[in-house]
Motif scaffolding. Structure first.
Motif, PDB file in Angstrom:
ATOM      1  N   LEU A   1      -9.489   3.192   9.005  1.00  0.00           N
ATOM      2  CA  LEU A   1      -8.895   2.620   7.794  1.00  0.00           C
ATOM      3  C   LEU A   1      -7.639   1.829   8.121  1.00  0.00           C
ATOM      4  O   LEU A   1      -7.448   0.714   7.622  1.00  0.00           O
ATOM      5  CB  LEU A   1      -8.569   3.732   6.791  1.00  0.00           C
ATOM      6  CG  LEU A   1      -9.745   4.513   6.209  1.00  0.00           C
ATOM      7  CD1 LEU A   1      -9.232   5.622   5.294  1.00  0.00           C
ATOM      8  CD2 LEU A   1     -10.678   3.592   5.430  1.00  0.00           C
ATOM      9  N   LEU A   2      -6.768   2.396   8.937  1.00  0.00           N
ATOM     10  CA  LEU A   2      -5.509   1.724   9.259  1.00  0.00           C
ATOM     11  C   LEU A   2      -5.772   0.435  10.020  1.00  0.00           C
ATOM     12  O   LEU A   2      -5.110  -0.585   9.779  1.00  0.00           O
ATOM     13  CB  LEU A   2      -4.622   2.654  10.093  1.00  0.00           C
ATOM     14  CG  LEU A   2      -3.197   2.176  10.382  1.00  0.00           C
ATOM     15  CD1 LEU A   2      -2.424   1.948   9.090  1.00  0.00           C
ATOM     16  CD2 LEU A   2      -2.457   3.167  11.269  1.00  0.00           C
ATOM     17  N   HIS A   3      -6.741   0.439  10.900  1.00  0.00           N
ATOM     18  CA  HIS A   3      -7.053  -0.753  11.691  1.00  0.00           C
ATOM     19  C   HIS A   3      -7.603  -1.870  10.813  1.00  0.00           C
ATOM     20  O   HIS A   3      -7.291  -3.038  11.016  1.00  0.00           O
ATOM     21  CB  HIS A   3      -8.059  -0.404  12.787  1.00  0.00           C
ATOM     22  CG  HIS A   3      -8.285  -1.512  13.768  1.00  0.00           C
ATOM     23  ND1 HIS A   3      -9.081  -2.611  13.485  1.00  0.00           N
ATOM     24  CD2 HIS A   3      -7.821  -1.708  15.033  1.00  0.00           C
ATOM     25  CE1 HIS A   3      -9.091  -3.421  14.520  1.00  0.00           C
ATOM     26  NE2 HIS A   3      -8.337  -2.899  15.476  1.00  0.00           N
ATOM     27  N   ASN A   4      -8.402  -1.531   9.823  1.00  0.00           N
ATOM     28  CA  ASN A   4      -9.141  -2.530   9.054  1.00  0.00           C
ATOM     29  C   ASN A   4      -8.609  -2.751   7.650  1.00  0.00           C
ATOM     30  O   ASN A   4      -9.386  -3.022   6.733  1.00  0.00           O
ATOM     31  CB  ASN A   4     -10.617  -2.140   8.978  1.00  0.00           C
ATOM     32  CG  ASN A   4     -11.391  -2.552  10.217  1.00  0.00           C
ATOM     33  OD1 ASN A   4     -10.949  -2.315  11.329  1.00  0.00           O
ATOM     34  ND2 ASN A   4     -12.544  -3.158  10.033  1.00  0.00           N
ATOM     35  N   GLY A   5      -7.293  -2.669   7.466  1.00  0.00           N
ATOM     36  CA  GLY A   5      -6.739  -3.158   6.212  1.00  0.00           C
ATOM     37  C   GLY A   5      -6.158  -2.150   5.260  1.00  0.00           C
ATOM     38  O   GLY A   5      -5.904  -2.486   4.093  1.00  0.00           O
ATOM     39  N   LEU A   6      -5.895  -0.933   5.705  1.00  0.00           N
ATOM     40  CA  LEU A   6      -5.309   0.053   4.802  1.00  0.00           C
ATOM     41  C   LEU A   6      -4.003  -0.442   4.191  1.00  0.00           C
ATOM     42  O   LEU A   6      -3.720  -0.203   3.011  1.00  0.00           O
ATOM     43  CB  LEU A   6      -5.067   1.372   5.557  1.00  0.00           C
ATOM     44  CG  LEU A   6      -4.496   2.531   4.732  1.00  0.00           C
ATOM     45  CD1 LEU A   6      -5.481   2.962   3.657  1.00  0.00           C
ATOM     46  CD2 LEU A   6      -4.138   3.712   5.643  1.00  0.00           C
ATOM     47  N   LEU A   7      -3.199  -1.163   4.971  1.00  0.00           N
ATOM     48  CA  LEU A   7      -1.907  -1.652   4.491  1.00  0.00           C
ATOM     49  C   LEU A   7      -1.978  -3.077   3.936  1.00  0.00           C
ATOM     50  O   LEU A   7      -0.937  -3.642   3.585  1.00  0.00           O
ATOM     51  CB  LEU A   7      -0.875  -1.612   5.631  1.00  0.00           C
ATOM     52  CG  LEU A   7      -0.528  -0.236   6.187  1.00  0.00           C
ATOM     53  CD1 LEU A   7       0.496  -0.356   7.310  1.00  0.00           C
ATOM     54  CD2 LEU A   7      -0.007   0.683   5.098  1.00  0.00           C
ATOM     55  N   ALA A   8      -3.164  -3.640   3.828  1.00  0.00           N
ATOM     56  CA  ALA A   8      -3.288  -5.044   3.419  1.00  0.00           C
ATOM     57  C   ALA A   8      -2.630  -5.340   2.066  1.00  0.00           C
ATOM     58  O   ALA A   8      -1.943  -6.367   1.937  1.00  0.00           O
ATOM     59  CB  ALA A   8      -4.761  -5.457   3.400  1.00  0.00           C
TER      60      ALA A   8
END
Length: 391
Positions: A275-282
């Motif tokens: 999740l963090l790698h693929n946009g959790l913070l987007a």
């Protein structure tokens, strides 16, 4: 266009900080191999891959900001857009391939002596990487110049943008909110499915340096990362809708958003890697990108300062060149019998790669951009820099 260049100066400086985070991440793992910093610092250094998610959102925002009011919706406009994008990214990208070629070819030779089948698969990058296609296969995504995988993803974004711009550029506030929610959900859908199914049988231990083929496909496949880019375009549309408003300083909100990012990075080892790698913070990145250019606070002023603007302009070259330069520097240190983890060696690398990136920006990126656009179009028809909207 209603917006002016200075609105985006703070984002230029922020680009450098994001690129520097990626550099620190690779230095941490490729120089200090096996060493581990204290928990909070380890989380910060171990989460440098998040900077690429930030760049995907920022890329969508900048293109939206520059083009949504006049989308490239004709054949001539689309050609000018694609030429401008190629001229913007490919010269330094090609330089990165050239600098990385000796180490890559030596690595292929060494792998061939042990496992010819694996070497032949990696050798596919010799064709795919120059064509910006390496991210479509998990075994070539990181081959040759590993940082180049994100440019292969950006190439798909650029190809799709003219066809997205006409639709997304007409959305009003309500549909923007719905679109942002859908884009965010789409960004997290595949990582969530991966965690549920666990096709690589990781037992929840997947990481940037421990990934099976399905995880590699999830991390690097352009279609898996497209929602982050779309979220950035929607942020650009929202920014344009509010372009007529007076600039405001929102120090509390910016501090909260910045605090969320820092807290997530410090505690990254406790968050699900897919999740963090693929946009959790987007969404947090999108909010920061929208708010920061309109801020008049101290942070925005520092980021918009002349030194950080120059470093921000050179951040793309820094991102592309930092890994091949790091491998070359480690090779030099090995020949000298020096320890790469020594303070002077790390400092020399950092100063050297930053200076080299500025030099590449001034002597390669800027002139080549003009040569390519003049050669292909005869004149500069569309803005190419991404951070300097033109009238």
């Amino acid at each position: 266009m209603a917006s002016s260049r200075q609105h985006l100066d703070a984002l230029t400086g922020l680009r450098f900080l994001a690129a520097a985070h990626v550099v620190a991440y690779h230095v941490y793992h490729l120089v200090f191999t096996g060493a581990e910093a204290p928990p909070g610092l380890h989380g910060l250094l171990d989460s440098g891959y998040v900077g690429v998610s930030f760049f995907f959102v920022l890329s969508g925002f900048i293109l939206g900001y520059n083009y949504l009011e006049r989308p490239p919706d004709t054949h001539a406009a689309r050609k000018a857009f694609w030429v401008a994008r190629f001229a913007r990214v490919y010269p330094v990208y090609a330089l990165g391939l050239a600098v990385a070629a000796p180490a890559f070819l030596k690595g292929l030779r060494d792998v061939w002596a042990v496992d010819p089948s694996q070497a032949s698969r990696q050798a596919e990058a010799l064709v795919l990487a120059p064509l910006l296609l390496q991210s479509w296969t998990p075994w070539t995504a990181l081959a040759w110049n590993a940082a180049g995988w994100s440019l292969a993803v950006e190439a798909v974004f650029y190809a799709a943008f003219p066809f997205l711009a006409g639709r997304l550029g007409r959305l009003g506030p309500r549909k923007l909110a719905v679109g942002a929610a859908v884009a965010y959900g789409a960004a997290l859908l595949l990582p969530a499915l991966y965690m549920l199914v666990d096709p690589d049988h990781t037992g929840g231990t997947a990481s940037a340096y421990n990934s099976g083929p399905w995880m590699l496909a999830l991390r690097f496949n352009p279609l898996a990362r497209l929602p982050e880019f779309i979220l950035g375009i929607l942020a650009g549309r929202f920014f344009l809708l509010r372009a007529g408003e007076a600039p405001r300083s929102r120090p509390v909100l910016l501090a909260v958003l910045g605090g969320l990012v820092v807290a997530a990075l410090l505690g990254s080892t406790s968050l699900p890697f897919p999740l963090l790698h693929n946009g959790l913070l987007a969404p947090v990145f999108a909010a920061l990108i929208v708010l920061l250019p309109r801020s008049r606070g101290a942070v925005a002023r520092v980021l918009a300062s002349r030194p950080l603007r120059l470093l921000g302009e050179a951040s793309y070259a820094l991102y592309i060149l930092h890994m091949p330069v790091l491998f070359a520097w480690k090779s030099v240190l090995k020949r000298l019998g020096a320890e790469p983890t020594s303070a002077w060696a790390v400092a020399a690398y950092v100063v050297g790669v930053v200076c080299l990136s500025v030099l590449a920006y001034e002597r390669v990126e800027k002139p080549a951009r003009g040569w390519i656009r003049d050669l292909w179009t005869g004149r500069a028809e569309q803005p190419a820099t991404g951070l300097q909207p033109r009238a």
